[in-house]
Design a protein around this motif. Structure first.
Motif, PDB file in Angstrom:
ATOM      1  N   VAL A  41       0.842  -1.204   0.000  1.00 16.70           N
ATOM      2  CA  VAL A  41       0.000   0.000   0.000  1.00 16.70           C
ATOM      3  C   VAL A  41       0.876   1.252   0.000  1.00 16.70           C
ATOM      4  O   VAL A  41       0.580   2.238  -0.694  1.00 16.70           O
ATOM      5  N   ILE A  42       1.975   1.227   0.765  1.00 16.51           N
ATOM      6  CA  ILE A  42       2.893   2.372   0.775  1.00 16.51           C
ATOM      7  C   ILE A  42       3.508   2.569  -0.611  1.00 16.51           C
ATOM      8  O   ILE A  42       3.620   3.691  -1.113  1.00 16.51           O
ATOM      9  N   LEU A  43       3.905   1.466  -1.251  1.00 17.75           N
ATOM     10  CA  LEU A  43       4.457   1.559  -2.599  1.00 17.75           C
ATOM     11  C   LEU A  43       3.416   2.090  -3.580  1.00 17.75           C
ATOM     12  O   LEU A  43       3.741   2.886  -4.469  1.00 17.75           O
ATOM     13  N   ALA A  44       2.163   1.654  -3.424  1.00 14.85           N
ATOM     14  CA  ALA A  44       1.102   2.143  -4.304  1.00 14.85           C
ATOM     15  C   ALA A  44       0.885   3.646  -4.104  1.00 14.85           C
ATOM     16  O   ALA A  44       0.730   4.402  -5.072  1.00 14.85           O
ATOM     17  N   TRP A  45       0.862   4.074  -2.849  1.00 12.95           N
ATOM     18  CA  TRP A  45       0.704   5.503  -2.549  1.00 12.95           C
ATOM     19  C   TRP A  45       1.855   6.311  -3.144  1.00 12.95           C
ATOM     20  O   TRP A  45       1.654   7.371  -3.746  1.00 12.95           O
ATOM     21  N   GLY A 505      -6.431   5.257  -9.196  1.00 13.29           N
ATOM     22  CA  GLY A 505      -6.101   5.080  -7.782  1.00 13.29           C
ATOM     23  C   GLY A 505      -6.707   3.832  -7.173  1.00 13.29           C
ATOM     24  O   GLY A 505      -5.998   3.035  -6.526  1.00 13.29           O
ATOM     25  N   MET A 506      -8.012   3.633  -7.369  1.00 15.18           N
ATOM     26  CA  MET A 506      -8.663   2.477  -6.754  1.00 15.18           C
ATOM     27  C   MET A 506      -8.102   1.180  -7.294  1.00 15.18           C
ATOM     28  O   MET A 506      -7.890   0.212  -6.551  1.00 15.18           O
ATOM     29  N   MET A 507      -7.826   1.158  -8.597  1.00 11.77           N
ATOM     30  CA  MET A 507      -7.271  -0.060  -9.196  1.00 11.77           C
ATOM     31  C   MET A 507      -5.864  -0.337  -8.669  1.00 11.77           C
ATOM     32  O   MET A 507      -5.504  -1.485  -8.371  1.00 11.77           O
ATOM     33  N   ILE A 508      -5.059   0.727  -8.536  1.00 14.54           N
ATOM     34  CA  ILE A 508      -3.699   0.543  -8.019  1.00 14.54           C
ATOM     35  C   ILE A 508      -3.733   0.030  -6.590  1.00 14.54           C
ATOM     36  O   ILE A 508      -2.982  -0.895  -6.224  1.00 14.54           O
ATOM     37  N   TYR A 509      -4.614   0.599  -5.760  1.00 12.87           N
ATOM     38  CA  TYR A 509      -4.702   0.133  -4.371  1.00 12.87           C
ATOM     39  C   TYR A 509      -5.221  -1.299  -4.305  1.00 12.87           C
ATOM     40  O   TYR A 509      -4.788  -2.097  -3.466  1.00 12.87           O
ATOM     41  N   LEU A 510      -6.167  -1.626  -5.193  1.00 15.35           N
ATOM     42  CA  LEU A 510      -6.670  -3.002  -5.212  1.00 15.35           C
ATOM     43  C   LEU A 510      -5.566  -3.980  -5.616  1.00 15.35           C
ATOM     44  O   LEU A 510      -5.409  -5.043  -4.998  1.00 15.35           O
TER      45      LEU A 510
END
Length: 814
Positions: A41-45, A505-510
């Protein structure tokens, strides 16, 4: 009863147990999952804050389509002429869409907007792309940029005093220079690079940074490669099959740049389309201007001759007799003039066609023959379409080849039509000449001067009529040029979506959440694939279908080899009660000989056989344990028997000895007796193969309720297979984290070939401190009905505490 319970085991329960086991195998590593999910999640952010967003810019245009717009299409004309098989519709929305997304048109837009030069602000993090906001504009001609062997990288360092350091890199070449002020020019081998100050942006930048330096980097790419990238990100689709409205969509990281590209693309497209439309009119204008110039000179010369003749001859009027003849002759002369004019036009067109194979023919120049004018118009349309298609394809394209065939057929048709028209005009000319000769004979008697006057006047009239007609056609052609309309009409201007299409964003976090869970799962699964030793009950069930009579935990070294005691309800005692009960269910009525073996030494077969014997003796049954591992006797050490020379080997060597005299009582329980192995013989295999062993076991069966045979490891020597003939039931001891999975091939082979009677398995050495074991032991095919485990409320044993269980932490040894 044990077999009955086995038969009643539903497959659904087995599946549920496997699912629980699989789930628990991963859940025990929950810290891994937490750490992995947080890291992902940190990497995605971080990625979402660093990545450049890409927006969707779209515009809606109306493309004038002759077919869908209801106009008369060329295909219908060709069909009427019988040439419809040579080509399809020459102008439709599909062709226009291909032109709009062609690389040549995109490259023209890239060159006009200077899009092959991009800028980045190196002072920002992440680097920010600058479009129209760079304080310095870099210029390199498109022709020079197209010849670059590698992209040109230009590093610029701006200072507050207006100076600038420049470093240019092209492949392995590098150029450096400092400029005191802008504009400036930097010649290189790849071309001359010019630098211009963007005054508005530079002023704002200087006031914001004060005395700080500012680093800007520019990149120059080949315009064609940039155009290809734009065509990949550019798409055009009609809104429906029944309309000529199309939606133009471009994905770009800068919304303003995307809008500029689409708007400029439509502008250039309309200009090119209008140029194609006006080509025929321009050729016609050139032809008319050329003819007017010639006729003007001829007309001026004829009028001058008429004026000179009248002045020299003194002619003012004609006689009434000649006037009548002249009036009739004038009518036919007028027709002859018009006929000659048409003949001249046809002949001029024929001469023009000979030297201009793929050039459009002049049209609307006064040709009265409708068939010839129509044929020329259709021929010109084919040539215009060919030039349009050549922008996006080559002459070897099948469409161009078919079109060339149609053009040649149409050219032949035009030539034939002009020839037929010319022949018709020649015939008309002859007829008019015959009629005019009648009147000419009537005026032959007129004075010579009068005839000369009529001849000169006739020439002047012919030239004047042709000159007026050409002037009229020139005006009509000028009106046609001025009235040309754009082919693409903008309905909705280019607009950018507020939400970027990527990254989402939502897809990356998923995805990060899935990866956070999937990475530990994959690691744990790969680790499980590399494990070649059994870990517990579940592994054994996967490797063999033999029943598992019990799961025995690790024994505490402080307890020694004896772990079962009378009147104690600790974990080990309960475990062996479970094993004892399962064995009693498996033994048939009157059967009492239990063989215990393992694959290799160290798996705890002596530990299991000793404690099983003690557990059976606690029932008040008379039990004897026989040490038949005569190669390496171990019962003396387990039961602290000092005399190692007395044992069953003495009887096997000399069957005349009293066997019962070798049996020793145990100080653990009065019902437990031990028959140790004795001295190690030189021929153990031969001794076990003799009938002495059979007689010894029969004697023991007559005097004891249970006979426990502690045998040698079957995977190392064949002694145990020889002993199997006297046993009623065989217990195969495996040890967790010690016995190899590959060794179950031998176990299954022994069962299939019935080399050991009624084979079952006991799992020894389970570490209950490892959480993955704590829930599942006792849940096997048989253990879950009779085993010791949390599922049926045994807790940690009758009266046992968690602390006493934690003391069982070390491996038991033979």
């Amino acid at each position: 009863m044990f077999e009955e319970n086995k038969a009643r085991t539903p497959e659904l329960d087995n599946e549920q147990v496997n699912l629980q086991e699989l789930l628990f195998r991963y859940l025990v590593h929950w810290p891994w999952f937490v750490i992995s999910v947080i890291a992902c999640v940190i990497l995605a952010w971080t990625y979402l804050h660093i990545a450049t967003p890409v927006y969707n810019i779209s515009a809606t245009v109306l493309i004038k389509d002759e077919e869908k717009g209801g106009g008369k299409s060329m295909s219908s004309e060709l069909e009427r002429m019988g040439l419809d098989g040579f080509m399809s519709s020459s102008k439709n929305i599909d062709n226009e869409i291909e032109v709009l997304r062609s690389k040549s048109l995109a490259r023209e837009v890239v060159n006009l907007l200077n899009l092959y030069v991009t800028y980045k602000d190196e002072d920002a993090f992440p680097e920010k792309e600058l479009y129209r906001t760079s304080p310095v504009q870099v210029s390199l001609t498109p022709q020079e940029a197209e010849q670059l062997p590698h992209p040109m990288e230009i590093g610029m360092t701006l200072r507050s005093d207006g100076s600038m350091d420049v470093r240019i890199t092209v492949g392995e070449k590098e150029y450096q220079k400092r400029f005191d002020q802008l504009p400036a020019v930097f010649p290189t081998d790849e071309g001359t690079v010019a630098f211009f100050a963007n005054k508005d942006t530079l002023a704002v930048s200087s006031s914001a940074t004060e005395n700080k330096e500012r680093c800007i980097k520019a990149f120059i790419h080949r315009p064609l490669s940039v155009a290809k990238n734009y065509t990949k990100a550019f798409s055009i689709a009609p809104t429906s099959k029944t309309t000529s409205v199309a939606v133009l969509t471009l994905k770009n990281s800068d919304t303003q740049r995307g809008k500029d590209f689409i708007n400029k693309l439509l502008e250039v497209y309309n200009i090119n389309t209008n140029n194609d439309k006006n080509e025929v009119a321009q050729k016609t204008a050139e032809f008319i201007d050329e003819r007017i110039s010639i006729i003007s000179k001829e007309l001026g010369s004829t009028e001058q001759d008429l004026e000179d003749f009248k002045r020299s001859a003194g002619i003012t009027d004609l006689s009434s007799e000649a006037q009548i003849a002249l009036t009739g002759n004038a009518e036919y002369e007028k027709k002859r003039v018009e006929n000659q004019t048409q003949i001249n036009l046809v002949m001029d067109l024929q001469r023009y066609m000979k030297g201009n194979e793929y050039e459009v023919l002049p049209n609307n120049i006064g040709l009265q023959d409708a068939a010839s004018a129509g044929a020329i118009d259709r021929y010109n349309q084919l040539l215009v379409e060919r030039k349009r298609l050549l922008r996006t394809s080559t002459e070897s394209n099948p469409t161009i080849i078919n079109l060339d065939t149609s053009i040649r057929a149409m050219r032949t048709n035009v030539q034939a039509t002009l020839d037929a028209t010319l022949k018709g005009l020649q015939i008309t000319k002859d007829d008019l000449a015959r009629e005019a000769s009648r009147y000419f004979r009537r005026i032959n008697d007129a004075p010579t001067q009068e005839r000369q006057f009529v001849s000169i006047a006739r020439q002047q009239e012919i030239k004047a009529g042709l000159y007026l007609m050409l002037l009229q056609k020139r005006e009509e052609n000028a009106i046609t040029l001025a009235a040309t309309a754009n082919n693409a009409k903008t309905i909705d201007e280019a607009l950018a979506d507020e939400i970027p299409v990527s990254p989402k964003g939502m897809m990356i976090y998923l995805v990060s959440l899935i990866l956070g869970i999937g990475i530990p799962v994959g690691i744990i699964y790969l680790i499980s694939l590399t494990k070649f030793k059994i870990e517990g009950h579940a592994d054994v069930e996967k490797l063999t279908s033999l029943p598992v009579i019990g799961d025995i935990p690790l024994a505490n070294d402080k307890q020694g080899s004896i772990a079962v005691f009378e009147n104690q309800n600790n974990l080990m005692s309960e475990t062996f009660r479970n094993v004892r009960t399962n064995l009693q269910f498996m033994l048939e009525q009157g059967k009492k000989v239990i063989l215990i073996t393992s694959t290799v030494s160290g798996e705890g077969k002596s530990f299991v056989s000793s404690n099983l014997a003690i557990s059976l003796s606690l029932l008040g049954k008379k039990v004897v344990i026989v040490g038949l591992d005569i190669r390496k006797p171990g019962l003396n050490k387990v039961f602290n028997i000092p005399k190692k020379d007395r044992g069953i080997t003495q009887y096997l060597t000399n069957p005349d000895i009293d066997l019962l005299s070798l049996v020793q009582p145990s100080d653990i329980n009065k019902h437990l007796f031990i028959l140790p192995g004795g001295a190690v013989p030189p021929n153990p295999t031969e001794l076990l193969a003799r009938n002495g062993l059979d007689r010894a076991i029969e004697t023991l069966k007559e005097n004891f309720d249970y006979v426990i045979l502690d045998t040698a490891p079957i995977g190392m020597v064949t002694d145990t297979q020889l002993i199997g003939r006297v046993a009623d039931l065989s217990v195969y001891v495996c040890r967790a984290d010690y016995t190899r999975k590959a060794e179950f091939t031998l176990i299954n082979e022994l069962s299939e070939n019935q080399k050991l009677p009624k084979l079952c398995i006991a799992i020894n050495g389970l570490d209950l401190n490892r959480r993955k074991y704590g829930y599942y032991y006792g849940y096997g095919k048989y253990g879950k009905y009779y085993g010791y485990g949390k599922r049926y409320g045994y807790g940690y044993g009758y009266g046992e505490t968690r602390e006493t269980t934690k003391e069982i932490v070390k491996n038991n040894r033979e």
